[in-house]
Motif scaffolding. Structure first.
Motif, short mmCIF file in Angstrom:
data_model
loop_
_atom_site.label_atom_id
_atom_site.label_comp_id
_atom_site.label_asym_id
_atom_site.label_seq_id
_atom_site.Cartn_x
_atom_site.Cartn_y
_atom_site.Cartn_z
N ALA A 82 3.09 14.61 8.81
CA ALA A 82 3.02 14.05 10.17
C ALA A 82 1.60 13.59 10.49
CB ALA A 82 3.48 15.07 11.18
N ASP A 83 0.62 14.42 10.11
CA ASP A 83 -0.78 14.06 10.38
C ASP A 83 -1.14 12.76 9.67
OD1 ASP A 83 -1.00 16.31 11.85
OD2 ASP A 83 -2.11 17.48 10.36
N SER A 84 -0.70 12.67 8.41
CA SER A 84 -1.03 11.48 7.63
C SER A 84 -0.38 10.23 8.23
CB SER A 84 -0.58 11.68 6.19
OG SER A 84 -0.80 10.52 5.43
N PHE A 85 0.83 10.40 8.76
CA PHE A 85 1.51 9.26 9.36
C PHE A 85 0.76 8.78 10.60
CE2 PHE A 85 4.87 6.88 11.48
CZ PHE A 85 5.39 6.16 10.41
N MET A 86 0.26 9.75 11.38
CA MET A 86 -0.54 9.39 12.56
C MET A 86 -1.82 8.66 12.12
SD MET A 86 1.10 10.02 15.12
CE MET A 86 -0.16 9.57 16.32
N ASP A 87 -2.37 9.15 11.02
CA ASP A 87 -3.58 8.55 10.47
C ASP A 87 -3.30 7.09 10.05
OD1 ASP A 87 -6.31 8.87 9.33
OD2 ASP A 87 -5.27 8.54 7.43
N GLY A 117 -5.74 10.37 -0.47
CA GLY A 117 -5.06 11.15 0.56
C GLY A 117 -5.94 12.15 1.27
N GLN A 118 -7.00 12.60 0.58
CA GLN A 118 -7.81 13.66 1.17
C GLN A 118 -8.40 13.23 2.51
OE1 GLN A 118 -9.71 14.04 -2.78
NE2 GLN A 118 -10.15 16.12 -2.10
N VAL A 119 -8.40 14.19 3.43
CA VAL A 119 -8.81 13.89 4.80
C VAL A 119 -10.19 13.22 4.87
CG1 VAL A 119 -9.26 14.88 7.07
CG2 VAL A 119 -7.37 15.73 5.68
N THR A 154 -12.28 5.09 3.75
CA THR A 154 -11.74 4.35 2.61
C THR A 154 -10.31 3.94 2.88
OG1 THR A 154 -13.08 5.79 1.24
CG2 THR A 154 -11.51 4.41 0.12
N ARG A 155 -9.52 4.85 3.46
CA ARG A 155 -8.13 4.51 3.76
C ARG A 155 -8.07 3.32 4.70
NH1 ARG A 155 -7.46 9.93 3.55
NH2 ARG A 155 -7.82 10.30 5.74
N ARG A 156 -8.96 3.33 5.68
CA ARG A 156 -8.97 2.24 6.65
C ARG A 156 -9.27 0.91 5.96
NH1 ARG A 156 -11.12 4.86 10.47
NH2 ARG A 156 -13.28 4.46 10.04
N LEU A 157 -10.18 0.95 4.97
CA LEU A 157 -10.54 -0.27 4.25
C LEU A 157 -9.39 -0.75 3.38
CD1 LEU A 157 -14.16 0.66 3.19
CD2 LEU A 157 -13.51 -1.18 4.72
N VAL A 158 -8.72 0.22 2.70
CA VAL A 158 -7.67 -0.19 1.76
C VAL A 158 -6.48 -0.76 2.51
CG1 VAL A 158 -6.03 0.63 0.03
CG2 VAL A 158 -8.38 1.43 -0.03
N VAL A 159 -6.20 -0.21 3.68
CA VAL A 159 -4.97 -0.60 4.37
C VAL A 159 -5.11 -1.94 5.10
CG1 VAL A 159 -5.15 0.39 6.69
CG2 VAL A 159 -3.03 0.61 5.40
N GLN A 160 -6.36 -2.42 5.19
CA GLN A 160 -6.51 -3.68 5.94
C GLN A 160 -5.84 -4.84 5.19
OE1 GLN A 160 -10.46 -5.92 5.54
NE2 GLN A 160 -11.07 -3.79 5.64
N VAL A 192 0.83 -1.20 0.00
CA VAL A 192 0.00 0.00 0.00
C VAL A 192 0.86 1.26 0.00
CG1 VAL A 192 -1.75 1.30 1.25
CG2 VAL A 192 -1.89 -1.18 1.18
N TYR A 193 0.54 2.18 -0.90
CA TYR A 193 1.16 3.51 -0.89
C TYR A 193 0.27 4.44 -0.08
CZ TYR A 193 4.83 2.45 -4.23
OH TYR A 193 5.94 1.93 -4.83
N TYR A 194 0.83 4.97 0.98
CA TYR A 194 0.07 5.82 1.90
C TYR A 194 0.68 7.21 1.87
CZ TYR A 194 -3.29 5.92 5.76
OH TYR A 194 -4.39 6.14 6.54
N GLY A 195 -0.02 8.20 2.38
CA GLY A 195 0.57 9.54 2.47
C GLY A 195 -0.48 10.62 2.35
N PRO A 196 -0.08 11.88 2.61
CA PRO A 196 -1.04 12.98 2.59
C PRO A 196 -1.55 13.25 1.16
CG PRO A 196 1.18 13.84 2.84
CD PRO A 196 1.28 12.35 2.94
#
Lengths: 474, 242
Positions: free
Chosen positions: B113-118, B80-82, B87-93, B15-19
């Motif tokens: 930093a916020d995105s990393f916490m997310d 990436g949008q807040v 959706t992010r939670r679903l994709v990262v599972q 998974v590619y994650y980020g802001p």
């Protein structure tokens, strides 16, 4: 969290899991149309099978030769075997294989793969190579009933194509199908993702709602505790205060011996302030009882006119002292209300006392009693108006004064506890700021309403409507 | 990871994650462009009209090992949008490895930093621990002005755990390196847990080498991995991660 995993199941299966079947990815009738258009263009029979062997699209006409062979037992058996072989043959690594038929015709088999997984196969055929003009001996031997001459005639009517051309057709169809499968997969993923996101958001909202409900319940409990506390404290304060008032009264009456004029004045002040404090505490007690719902009302059928007349009579001396005229306007015999006479007396005494207090010299305070309506109007837009709206017969009591009046934007707030339109008036006129909030709660507990209107040319009118007991239809 | 013994097929989720707007989709597009057509499937993007990712992008890559094991890499990006938190939670599972794409611009530091916490929160919500997740960090957009300096990143990266890569995804610079770094970490972690090399007679080094080659990078794997400016490429065992 298990719920996140549950909601994402469809999405997971569609991306990293088993993947969707061809039936889930393409519309069957549309696939049928596509193969028919290929058939019309190239005139070779085309069929599409799923991986499980289900036929998904069939654009073919049985060639007359095959129809003829099928009329014989041996021919039918042989052709059936060919069909089974074609459906089962391994298309190999490149997914393309030619399967020959006993008639000398060929079948081109092309595997349909998506995302490196087999989904089904395209079968084109039977078709004859252009140079095959004579029936093969094996075919003629299939059954004694097969006539060589007839077979030769029908052989010439077979669809003919070069294998290379047919392979190109098959590849082209596979490519078109691949595009359709990709679009189908994308649409399926989008919708399943959409659904999963909505579920996830819903779950989040539910969590938040539960937390809010918890916070709300705690606040309600705190509010209840506050009311209880108020009731207890008020009660405990009242007991010693009664002694202060009683003894100061006895002192001022000289029961314990004569007092000097100065001492009398001091003791009277103690007595007067004690009485004021007692009123405040009584008000607080009433309010907390009303808030906590522990105020018990002794309701009976009540004619309001005598109550109003009694209130006017009680306050007549006060009015006279302030040079304010007090009058009652009542209309004949009115229906009764179901109410606690003592509490309503308290309501109108309070309103009338207020009216007198805020009316300047030579002003008038009018108490009127008349029949009226108590309406609750629901929004027609919301539907079910007849269920939510009520119209009940009511008695309306109006307490009008000719004082300064109350600005429109203040009218709703004066019923809040301790609220004063102009806090300087408290010092001028006295009062605790509790009266009107008690009035509203008492009226509420009688299912009535109270509001303020302006009086012409100046002054305020407090309008109290109380529902009549039995008449609900007017 | 999903393992199908009968089909000798292994599916890994990366998974590619980020802001927002840090270049996750651009990374995937560059990867797709670099990949040999025999290995890469179609890049699927589910985006809105303004080219912002709505649900995710998906790039399927398939590599066959000499042992006959077929390794399917499913590479995702998250939106990436807040507002797309769910959706992010679903994709990262079920993710096996994560590439965190940070925006190098100084002004984006807080968003990174916020995105990393997310990411941390969303992994946690899926029962995953960030500390145990194979993770690389890429500082993208190195070609812009007002970015955090190389020296600053290198100095901080040396103190951190995650391998850090510098990239200009629009030009393809650093994209394959980041990917190979993530794959190396992910494969090592999966192998440590499931003993895949032994079970399938699989050769990890040769596999990574083959992937790199099919992504158009012929350098020795060690050299590619050496492009990271800090952090550790050794795999943390679950016990060590605590």
């Amino acid at each position: 969290m298990t719920s996140a995993a549950e909601t994402g199941l469809g999405f997971d299966e569609l991306t990293v899991g088993k993947g969707a079947s061809i039936e889930e990815l393409v519309d069957r009738s549309a696939l049928g149309e596509l193969t028919v258009s290929f058939f019309e263009l190239f005139r070779v029979p085309i069929r599409v099978f799923s991986e499980s062997g289900q036929i998904l699209a069939d654009a073919s006409e049985q060639p007359p030769l095959y129809a003829y062979l099928n009329t014989t037992k041996g021919g039918r058996r042989a052709l059936q075997k060919v069909v089974d072989d074609v459906k089962r043959v391994d298309p190999g690594n490149d997914g393309e294989v030619i399967q020959p038929c006993v008639t000398g015709a060929l079948y081109q088999v092309v595997a349909i793969r998506y995302d490196e997984r087999p989904l089904g196969r395209i079968i084109i055929g039977p078709f004859m190579p252009p140079d095959a003009l004579e029936p093969r001996p094996e075919m003629l031997l299939l059954d004694d009933a097969i006539e060589a001459e007839r077979a030769r005639e029908l052989l010439l009517e077979m669809p003919r194509a070069r294998s290379e051309t047919v392979l190109q057709i098959a590849r082209h169809l596979r490519k078109s199908l691949d595009l359709i499968l990709f679009s189908g997969h994308k649409a399926l993923l989008t919708s399943s993702m959409h659904l999963a996101s909505v579920r996830e958001s819903f779950r989040e909202l539910q969590d938040k709602n539960a937390k809010l409900q918890g916070a709300y319940d705690r606040l309600k409990e705190l509010d209840r505790l506050k009311s209880n506390f108020l009731a207890t404290v008020s009660h405990e304060l009242r007991t010693p205060l009664t002694s202060i008032i009683g003894y100061s009264e006895m002192l001022s009456e000289g029961i314990a011996g004569p007092l000097s004029p100065e001492q009398t004045e001091f003791v009277s002040t103690i007595h007067e302030k004690g009485e004021q404090l007692l009123e405040l505490i009584k008000g607080l007690l009433d309010l907390s009882k009303l808030e906590s719902g522990t105020m018990s009302l002794r309701k009976s059928d009540l004619d309001l006119t005598p109550v109003i007349q009694d209130v006017a009579a009680t306050l007549a001396p006060t009015a006279r002292k302030k040079k304010v005229k007090i009058q009652v306007e009542a209309q004949g015999v009115l229906p009764t209300v179901w109410a606690d006479a003592e509490r309503l007396r308290q309501v109108f005494l309070n309103l009338t006392e207020n009216a007198i207090k805020f009316t300047p010299e030579n002003g008038t305070v009018t108490l009127s009693v008349e029949p009226s309506l108590l309406e609750r109007q629901a929004d027609a837009e919301e539907g079910g108006l007849v269920l939510f709206s009520t119209r009940r017969a009511a008695i309306e009591v109006r307490v009008s004064d000719t004082g300064v009046g109350i600005p429109e934007n203040e009218r709703a707030r004066v019923f809040d506890a301790f609220y004063q339109v102009d806090s300087s008036s408290t010092r001028e006129h006295g009062g605790t700021g509790l009266g009107l909030s008690i009035v509203r709660r008492l009226v509420d507990s009688h299912d009535g309403t109270v509001h303020i209107e302006g009086n012409e040319p100046h002054g305020a009118v407090f309008v109290v409507r109380l529902p009549c007991r039995r008449t609900t239809i007017v | 990871m999903q393992l199908d013994f009968s089909a000798r097929e292994l599916t890994i989720k990366l998974v590619y994650y980020g802001p927002a707007l840090s270049g996750k989709t651009t990374n995937l597009q560059s990867l797709h462009k670099a990949a040999d057509p025999s290995a890469a499937g179609r890049l699927m993007t589910l985006e809105t009209r303004d080219d912002r990712t709505l649900f995710f992008d998906l790039l399927p890559l398939t590599f066959k090992d000499r042992s006959g094991l077929s390794v399917r890499l499913k590479v995702f990006t998250v939106p990436g949008q807040v507002i797309h938190a769910s959706t992010r939670r679903l994709v990262v599972q079920g993710a096996d490895g994560v590439a965190f794409i940070a925006d190098s611009q100084i002004a984006e530091t807080q968003n990174n930093a916020d995105s990393f916490m997310d990411l941390k929160e969303n992994l946690k919500a899926n029962g995953l621990n960030l500390k145990q997740m194979p993770l690389i960090i890429q500082f993208n957009k190195r070609d812009l002005l007002d970015v955090r300096s190389d020296a600053e990143i290198a100095e901080l990266a040396a103190q951190g755990r995650e391998p850090v890569y510098l990239a200009v995804a629009t030009r393809g610079d650093g994209v394959v390196e980041s990917f190979v770094g993530m794959l190396h970490l992910t494969w090592s972690a999966l192998n440590a847990e499931h003993d895949l090399n032994k079970k399938f007679g699989f050769d990890s080094d040769a596999f990574i080498k083959r992937v790199a080659t099919q992504l158009g990078d012929d350098r020795p794997v060690q050299e590619i991995l050496g492009q990271c400016v800090g952090g550790a490429l050794d795999v943390l065992t679950p016990e060590a991660a605590g």
